[in-house]
Design a protein around this motif. Sequence first.
Motif, PDB file in Angstrom:
ATOM      1  N   LEU A 128      -1.161  -0.510  -0.720  1.00 45.89           N
ATOM      2  CA  LEU A 128      -1.798   0.081   0.466  1.00 45.89           C
ATOM      3  C   LEU A 128      -1.328  -0.620   1.737  1.00 45.89           C
ATOM      4  O   LEU A 128      -1.112   0.025   2.765  1.00 45.89           O
ATOM      5  CB  LEU A 128      -3.318   0.023   0.343  1.00 45.89           C
ATOM      6  CG  LEU A 128      -3.907   0.977  -0.704  1.00 45.89           C
ATOM      7  CD1 LEU A 128      -5.387   0.719  -0.882  1.00 45.89           C
ATOM      8  CD2 LEU A 128      -3.652   2.416  -0.312  1.00 45.89           C
ATOM      9  N   ASN A 129      -1.168  -1.914   1.672  1.00 51.70           N
ATOM     10  CA  ASN A 129      -0.638  -2.639   2.835  1.00 51.70           C
ATOM     11  C   ASN A 129       0.784  -2.186   3.144  1.00 51.70           C
ATOM     12  O   ASN A 129       1.141  -1.990   4.298  1.00 51.70           O
ATOM     13  CB  ASN A 129      -0.671  -4.154   2.599  1.00 51.70           C
ATOM     14  CG  ASN A 129      -2.085  -4.710   2.677  1.00 51.70           C
ATOM     15  OD1 ASN A 129      -2.957  -4.130   3.316  1.00 51.70           O
ATOM     16  ND2 ASN A 129      -2.321  -5.825   2.012  1.00 51.70           N
ATOM     17  N   GLN A 130       1.595  -2.023   2.105  1.00 52.18           N
ATOM     18  CA  GLN A 130       2.964  -1.540   2.313  1.00 52.18           C
ATOM     19  C   GLN A 130       2.956  -0.144   2.908  1.00 52.18           C
ATOM     20  O   GLN A 130       3.735   0.155   3.801  1.00 52.18           O
ATOM     21  CB  GLN A 130       3.729  -1.528   0.982  1.00 52.18           C
ATOM     22  CG  GLN A 130       4.106  -2.902   0.485  1.00 52.18           C
ATOM     23  CD  GLN A 130       4.699  -2.850  -0.910  1.00 52.18           C
ATOM     24  OE1 GLN A 130       4.328  -2.009  -1.724  1.00 52.18           O
ATOM     25  NE2 GLN A 130       5.613  -3.785  -1.182  1.00 52.18           N
ATOM     26  N   LEU A 131       2.084   0.699   2.414  1.00 56.72           N
ATOM     27  CA  LEU A 131       2.004   2.073   2.919  1.00 56.72           C
ATOM     28  C   LEU A 131       1.562   2.088   4.366  1.00 56.72           C
ATOM     29  O   LEU A 131       2.072   2.861   5.177  1.00 56.72           O
ATOM     30  CB  LEU A 131       1.034   2.890   2.048  1.00 56.72           C
ATOM     31  CG  LEU A 131       0.994   4.388   2.315  1.00 56.72           C
ATOM     32  CD1 LEU A 131       2.356   4.998   2.041  1.00 56.72           C
ATOM     33  CD2 LEU A 131      -0.046   5.047   1.451  1.00 56.72           C
ATOM     34  N   SER A 132       0.649   1.211   4.724  1.00 51.36           N
ATOM     35  CA  SER A 132       0.135   1.202   6.099  1.00 51.36           C
ATOM     36  C   SER A 132       1.189   0.766   7.106  1.00 51.36           C
ATOM     37  O   SER A 132       1.121   1.138   8.259  1.00 51.36           O
ATOM     38  CB  SER A 132      -1.102   0.310   6.207  1.00 51.36           C
ATOM     39  OG  SER A 132      -0.744  -1.056   6.083  1.00 51.36           O
ATOM     40  N   VAL A 133       2.177  -0.016   6.666  1.00 50.03           N
ATOM     41  CA  VAL A 133       3.240  -0.437   7.589  1.00 50.03           C
ATOM     42  C   VAL A 133       4.494   0.407   7.416  1.00 50.03           C
ATOM     43  O   VAL A 133       5.509   0.135   8.034  1.00 50.03           O
ATOM     44  CB  VAL A 133       3.585  -1.934   7.421  1.00 50.03           C
ATOM     45  CG1 VAL A 133       2.414  -2.798   7.792  1.00 50.03           C
ATOM     46  CG2 VAL A 133       4.095  -2.232   6.029  1.00 50.03           C
ATOM     47  N   GLY A 134       4.430   1.445   6.593  1.00 50.35           N
ATOM     48  CA  GLY A 134       5.552   2.354   6.440  1.00 50.35           C
ATOM     49  C   GLY A 134       6.622   1.875   5.468  1.00 50.35           C
ATOM     50  O   GLY A 134       7.726   2.377   5.481  1.00 50.35           O
TER      51      GLY A 134
END
Length: 155
Positions: A128-134
């Motif tokens: 989710l952290n990776q997804l939030s930063v693209g």
Amino acid sequence: MLRSMGRDRAALVIVAALCVVALATVGVRYLWLRADRQATEHTVAELTQHTREAVALLRSVSTIRASADVSNGKVRAERDRVRAVALLLHTDLDRAKAETTASAIGAFVSGSQANDLTACLIGVSQALNQLSVGDGRAIQSLQKVEGPCRRAGVQ
């Protein structure tokens, strides 16, 4: 009478000379205008060719743009789908965290299940952290913790 014939001839010579000068002027003017017309026709032909090339290029670019727009639409749809899945996962993660905090893990889950659940929650949180930063590796991070999540009973 001889005088009048001499005058008539002189007038005739003057008229003839004027006609020759007028014809020469008209001839020179014709040649000059003809050269201008040929230059203009050549310029028009070049401009017509450039216009044809520009229209062909415009059509090619328009086709490429239409294809790019379709591809872009598909990418946007996929991005929106992934975001929706991420939102669902985030909601599930929040719920799982709340349930985990509220219940006594030690009473219901063995040591290995607790480790699997921890690994699952950490992996999902990282995704989710990776997804939030693209970062495009979010799906891979989820795939890495699929086993621990299944073993922990999180689906």
